[in-house]
Structure formats: structure tokens, C-alpha cells
Design a protein around this motif. Structure first.
Motif, PDB file in Angstrom:
ATOM      1  N   GLY A 287       0.780  -1.222   0.000  1.00 21.33           N
ATOM      2  CA  GLY A 287       0.000   0.000   0.000  1.00 21.33           C
ATOM      3  C   GLY A 287       0.812   1.272   0.000  1.00 21.33           C
ATOM      4  N   ASN A 288       2.022   1.255   0.583  1.00 22.62           N
ATOM      5  CA  ASN A 288       2.765   2.490   0.784  1.00 22.62           C
ATOM      6  C   ASN A 288       3.993   2.648  -0.112  1.00 22.62           C
ATOM      7  OD1 ASN A 288       1.474   3.849   3.332  1.00 22.62           O
ATOM      8  ND2 ASN A 288       1.553   1.668   3.781  1.00 22.62           N
ATOM      9  N   PHE A 289       4.465   1.550  -0.696  1.00 24.52           N
ATOM     10  CA  PHE A 289       5.644   1.635  -1.551  1.00 24.52           C
ATOM     11  C   PHE A 289       5.317   1.464  -3.026  1.00 24.52           C
ATOM     12  CE2 PHE A 289       7.609   1.123   2.515  1.00 24.52           C
ATOM     13  CZ  PHE A 289       8.840   1.754   2.403  1.00 24.52           C
ATOM     14  N   PHE A 290       4.139   0.932  -3.337  1.00 25.87           N
ATOM     15  CA  PHE A 290       3.742   0.718  -4.727  1.00 25.87           C
ATOM     16  C   PHE A 290       2.426   1.458  -4.957  1.00 25.87           C
ATOM     17  CE2 PHE A 290       6.199  -3.002  -3.393  1.00 25.87           C
ATOM     18  CZ  PHE A 290       7.243  -2.945  -4.302  1.00 25.87           C
ATOM     19  N   ILE A 291       2.562   2.735  -5.339  1.00 27.91           N
ATOM     20  CA  ILE A 291       1.395   3.603  -5.508  1.00 27.91           C
ATOM     21  C   ILE A 291       1.294   4.004  -6.986  1.00 27.91           C
ATOM     22  CG2 ILE A 291       0.335   5.790  -4.838  1.00 27.91           C
ATOM     23  CD1 ILE A 291       1.897   5.649  -2.225  1.00 27.91           C
ATOM     24  N   PRO A 292       0.174   3.702  -7.637  1.00 27.84           N
ATOM     25  CA  PRO A 292      -1.086   3.254  -7.045  1.00 27.84           C
ATOM     26  C   PRO A 292      -1.205   1.756  -6.844  1.00 27.84           C
ATOM     27  CG  PRO A 292      -1.391   3.655  -9.381  1.00 27.84           C
ATOM     28  CD  PRO A 292       0.018   4.066  -9.058  1.00 27.84           C
ATOM     29  N   ASP A 293      -0.263   0.978  -7.419  1.00 30.99           N
ATOM     30  CA  ASP A 293      -0.368  -0.473  -7.301  1.00 30.99           C
ATOM     31  C   ASP A 293       0.983  -1.082  -7.644  1.00 30.99           C
ATOM     32  OD1 ASP A 293      -0.339  -0.768 -10.286  1.00 30.99           O
ATOM     33  OD2 ASP A 293      -2.277   0.222 -10.083  1.00 30.99           O
TER      34      ASP A 293
ATOM     35  N   ARG B 291       0.235  10.089   3.923  1.00 32.88           N
ATOM     36  CA  ARG B 291       0.945  10.533   2.718  1.00 32.88           C
ATOM     37  C   ARG B 291       0.547   9.677   1.517  1.00 32.88           C
ATOM     38  NH1 ARG B 291       5.136   8.414   0.196  1.00 32.88           N
ATOM     39  NH2 ARG B 291       6.460   9.719  -1.157  1.00 32.88           N
ATOM     40  N   ALA B 292       0.480   8.359   1.705  1.00 29.84           N
ATOM     41  CA  ALA B 292       0.111   7.469   0.605  1.00 29.84           C
ATOM     42  C   ALA B 292      -1.324   7.731   0.152  1.00 29.84           C
ATOM     43  CB  ALA B 292       0.273   6.013   1.035  1.00 29.84           C
ATOM     44  N   GLU B 293      -2.209   7.969   1.108  1.00 25.68           N
ATOM     45  CA  GLU B 293      -3.602   8.258   0.774  1.00 25.68           C
ATOM     46  C   GLU B 293      -3.701   9.544  -0.051  1.00 25.68           C
ATOM     47  OE1 GLU B 293      -7.365   7.764   0.191  1.00 25.68           O
ATOM     48  OE2 GLU B 293      -6.413   6.340   1.566  1.00 25.68           O
TER      49      GLU B 293
ATOM     50  N   LYS C 126      -5.087  10.007  -4.004  1.00 24.82           N
ATOM     51  CA  LYS C 126      -6.113  10.978  -4.357  1.00 24.82           C
ATOM     52  C   LYS C 126      -5.625  11.922  -5.462  1.00 24.82           C
ATOM     53  CE  LYS C 126      -9.394  10.072  -1.221  1.00 24.82           C
ATOM     54  NZ  LYS C 126     -10.798   9.730  -1.574  1.00 24.82           N
ATOM     55  N   LYS C 127      -4.363  12.366  -5.338  1.00 25.25           N
ATOM     56  CA  LYS C 127      -3.813  13.275  -6.340  1.00 25.25           C
ATOM     57  C   LYS C 127      -3.727  12.601  -7.703  1.00 25.25           C
ATOM     58  CE  LYS C 127       0.182  16.124  -7.562  1.00 25.25           C
ATOM     59  NZ  LYS C 127       0.180  15.582  -8.961  1.00 25.25           N
ATOM     60  N   LEU C 128      -3.205  11.363  -7.721  1.00 24.07           N
ATOM     61  CA  LEU C 128      -3.075  10.650  -8.989  1.00 24.07           C
ATOM     62  C   LEU C 128      -4.451  10.415  -9.622  1.00 24.07           C
ATOM     63  CD1 LEU C 128      -0.305   8.036  -8.091  1.00 24.07           C
ATOM     64  CD2 LEU C 128      -0.059  10.082  -9.503  1.00 24.07           C
ATOM     65  N   GLU C 129      -5.424  10.078  -8.787  1.00 25.88           N
ATOM     66  CA  GLU C 129      -6.780   9.885  -9.283  1.00 25.88           C
ATOM     67  C   GLU C 129      -7.303  11.176  -9.927  1.00 25.88           C
ATOM     68  OE1 GLU C 129     -10.761   7.805  -7.492  1.00 25.88           O
ATOM     69  OE2 GLU C 129      -9.885   9.441  -6.308  1.00 25.88           O
ATOM     70  N   ARG C 130      -7.103  12.311  -9.251  1.00 26.88           N
ATOM     71  CA  ARG C 130      -7.543  13.598  -9.809  1.00 26.88           C
ATOM     72  C   ARG C 130      -6.806  13.921 -11.105  1.00 26.88           C
ATOM     73  NH1 ARG C 130      -7.026  15.240  -4.405  1.00 26.88           N
ATOM     74  NH2 ARG C 130      -5.087  16.333  -4.937  1.00 26.88           N
ATOM     75  N   ASP C 131      -5.497  13.635 -11.131  1.00 25.59           N
ATOM     76  CA  ASP C 131      -4.706  13.906 -12.331  1.00 25.59           C
ATOM     77  C   ASP C 131      -5.257  13.148 -13.535  1.00 25.59           C
ATOM     78  OD1 ASP C 131      -3.047  15.568 -10.905  1.00 25.59           O
ATOM     79  OD2 ASP C 131      -1.430  14.097 -10.682  1.00 25.59           O
TER      80      ASP C 131
END
Length: 428
Positions: free
Chosen positions: A108-114, A185-187, A191-196
């Protein structure tokens, strides 16, 4: 003929529901004046494999491949079996060990978004090269994994291309998102990537009206709903043998949080109340099953009636669907899962078998099921209603009348849905 480039992670020989949507779209798009070109990983670590699907790739479709570095190899050092289970979507529940919780935290925290994020950077230049060489002006990305959308986002920033972002599932509102042990921070980054992505794609495609409404709060870009579906030709040619048992079958991954405890309890009561029921009942689970679900089944004394089939090919899955007495459709009981419409819903409806669905209140999939007259939907706490429906199905089974009279709805056939997609792709 207009060309489009489709970027997807799940592609044959990948198995599971994620591959079906775009394999079928790619198969039928030429009938509507659109030539698809496909870009997929060259060396992926797919959690499920179905070699038979490779035979279904159209011979007239060009498929480009790009190398990917999969973190599963690294995570396996910390626990090979657990890492593979997580990659299959089996998220440990309340009984998760310290090691399992640690793996989830890393995921969840090192592989964002997956966990496919390492495929993004090397793919951008490859995709731009394909667009130029093939003379393509339309790009499609499909997720999850939502890392695929990041490829589209970066290409769109650097190259003049029309971009369609297809969401088979939502992003930050998907049921398992909160289970990934995300830091603040990960959350925020999610959210930012989703908005982008939602803000830069020219058009958004989603599989449910609920997801459409959620995304409307994030972006002003046009959003269209194209559901998943079923392939009529595949269902017409499968002729399963008649099952002598009253079989309640679930096809696909059965996760811990989809555990229908009240269903198991209702079955246990019926076994104690009707002696003949014990001679004819079968609980048939086809696919990956969580250990917590199995523990629950055993706790109600149902193990003698349990058949664990494991993962099968898509054609075999269709045979199990058409051969079942009753099909079981489940979703996690959370408000954020109301808009999750499993791809198997439409395949279930095509099977001609009645469906018992158990999920969240106001579940969109349950509404479709009942509107189409293909089954009944219940909440997780509605034990008595579930029991009554089981008994009604059993009574019809004994009379040889457990059949659905109407044909599967044509609107949800893969061909009809591809016609809808083609209209979207020709949008200016």
C-alpha cells in the motif's frame, strides 16, 4: 479504418475477469470500423493463468509488448505464498498475521497506485513510438491496475492524442483500498493521482452508474457507462451434463470480506430441518477461496457438502455456471461497494440459472439482477429471507422446474457493448 491503441495489463494468457472486457472489445471492434492495436506486458507475473484464452486473440490484431519489472519476485522473499495470495486479491482479514500485515503495508505504501507502477516509465516512450509508427490518434487505458492510466496521463502530456480512460473498478473507493494500511501521505498521493487522471483524460469510461456519480465529484470531463457483459456465442456452445445434486455454486475469487455467514447458517438450519436435503446438497466453490471463508463453512458443519474445484479455464467456468442449480453472487458489505458490478453478474445472467446475490444496501448489481428477472438480492443480515429463497429454489429443483424462462438480456452481450464503445470512440 480508424485505429486505436489499447493499453492493458491483463491479457492472455492471464486468467480471471480482468482480461475478458478488452479481449472481447478488441475481438469485435473491427466490425464497427475500428482497428485496435494492443500494448501489454511482455513478462508479467499474472496471478491466474488461462492458456486457452490465447486462442481467442484475433489473428488480425497487432499486439506490442513491453518488459515489466514485477515486485512479486521481491515480495516473495518475505513470504512467497502470502505474496501470491495478495496478488490474487485475497486480502487477509481480521486474522492476518504480522507478516501478512507487513506485506500489505509494503504493497500500500511503496507501490502507488499499485504493484505495476514500475511498468509506467519504460512504457511511455514505447507507447509514443507505437502511436507514431501506426498513425494512431486515439489512446485507451484500462485499469485496474490503475498504473496503466498513469501511462496514458504521461503520454497525453507529451503527445497530441485523444485519451479514453476505462475504469473497470473505481480507484480510491474500491472495497479493499482501506485494507492496504495506507499512511496519510500514501492516501494523499492516491487521491492526487486519481484527480490527475480524471482531469486530463478526454473521456472517462466506467462500468456502473455509481462510479459515474463518484467521479462527477472529481472531474468535469465527460463520463460514459459501458458495463461488462457476456459472450453469447460462448454460452450457446457449452452443454454441461445435468447435475444430480442441488448445487449452490460460486464462480471466482471468494474473499474473506465476502463471506456470507448468514447463508452458511441458513443452509445448516435447512440440513437439520429436512433430512433429504443432506443427501442432495452441494456447495461448489470454483476459484480461489479465502481460508477464513473455509473456516466459516466448517464451523457450521457444512464441510461434507463442500466441493473445492479451484481455478478453471473460462470455458470450464461457463460449464460450471450453466450446470449449477443456484449461482451465488457476493460483494463486500460496505457503502463504497454499492457501485461494484462484478463481471460475473452478466455471465451468471447468461447462464440461465437463478442467482442469489448478497451484498451492500442499494447494491447496483443486485438491482440489475432483479430488474432483469434473473434472481434475488439480499443484505448480509437477511438470513430468514435468504433461507426462504433457498427453500423456494429447492422445492422447484425437486419438481424439475428450477429454470429461467426468459433469454439473457441482449443489451449486455459483448457485441452490443462493443457497438456502444465504438460510438464513444468516434466521438469528437
Amino acid at each position: 479504418m480508424k485505429k486505436v491503441l489499447v493499453i492493458c495489463y491483463y491479457w492472455p494468457p492471464a486468467g480471471g475477469p480482468g482480461v475478458q472486457r478488452w479481449l472481447k472489445f478488441v475481438t469485435y471492434l473491427r466490425d464497427f470500423g475500428i482497428q485496435p492495436v494492443v500494448y501489454v506486458p511482455e513478462n508479467p507475473e499474472y496471478p491466474l493463468i488461462d492458456p486457452s484464452l490465447q486462442e481467442k486473440i484475433p489473428v488480425n490484431v497487432k499486439v506490442y509488448k513491453g518488459k515489466i519489472q514485477e515486485p512479486l519476485r521481491f515480495l516473495s522473499i518475505l513470504g512467497k505464498d502470502k505474496a501470491r495470495e495478495i496478488s490474487k486479491g485475497i486480502i487477509p482479514g481480521k486474522k492476518a498475521s504480522l507478516g501478512e500485515r507487513f506485506l500489505l503495508w509494503i504493497r500500500g505504501n511503496f507501490f502507488i497506485p499499485d504493484a505495476r507502477v514500475w511498468w509506467v516509465s519504460p512504457s511511455v516512450s514505447r507507447v509514443k513510438k507505437i502511436l507514431v509508427e501506426e498513425g494512431i490518434e486515439t489512446l485507451i487505458t484500462t485499469g485496474p491496475p490503475h498504473s496503466v492510466h498513469l501511462i496514458g496521463h504521461r503520454v497525453r502530456q507529451q503527445y497530441d492524442v485523444k485519451w479514453f480512460a476505462d475504469f473497470r473498478d473505481p480507484w480510491t473507493s474500491i472495497g479493499y483500498h482501506k485494507d492496504l494500511k495506507l499512511s496519510a501521505r500514501a492516501e494523499r498521493k492516491h487521491k492526487k493521482l486519481e484527480r490527475d487522471v480524471l482531469g486530463s483524460a478526454d473521456k472517462i469510461l466506467v462500468t456502473s452508474n455509481t462510479t459515474k456519480e463518484e467521479f462527477r465529484a472529481i472531474t468535469t470531463k465527460p463520463i460514459s457507462v459501458i458495463t461488462n457483459g457476456y459472450d453469447k456465442e460462448e454460452y450457446d456452445k457449452v452443454r454441461p451434463e445435468k447435475d444430480q445434486y442441488f448445487s449452490i455454486s460460486h464462480i471466482g475469487s471468494l474473499l474473506s470480506e465476502r463471506n456470507p455467514v448468514q447463508l452458511w447458517s441458513a443452509l445448516a438450519e435447512l440440513l437439520s430441518e429436512k433430512e433429504e436435503f443432506s443427501e442432495i446438497l452441494r456447495i461448489r466453490l470454483v476459484g480461489v477461496v479465502s481460508g477464513e471463508v473455509l473456516d466459516s463453512i466448517r464451523s457450521f458443519g457444512l464441510e461434507p457438502y463442500l466441493e473445492l474445484v479451484g481455478y478453471v479455464s473460462h470455458e470450464e467456468a461457463i460449464a460450471f455456471q450453466k450446470g449449477a442449480s443456484v449461482l451465488l453472487l457476493l460483494e463486500i458489505d460496505r457503502d463504497v461497494t454499492r457501485g461494484i458490478i462484478p463481471g460475473k453478474l452478466f455471465e451468471y445472467m447468461a447462464s440461465g440459472r437463478p442467482v442469489i446475490a448478497i451484498g451492500p444496501d442499494q447494491w447496483e448489481a443486485g438491482k440489475i439482477l432483479e430488474q432483469q428477472g434473473r434472481g434475488k438480492a439480499f443484505g448480509y443480515g437477511e438470513k430468514q429471507q435468504i433461507k426462504e429463497q433457498l427453500l423456494a429454489c429447492y422445492q422447484l429443483f425437486k419438481k424439475g422446474e428450477l429454470v429461467l424462462e426468459s433469454e439473457a438480456p441482449v443489451a449486455f452481450s459483448r457485441y452490443s457493448l462493443t457497438a456502444q464503445l465504438a460510438k464513444e470512440l468516434k466521438w469528437e
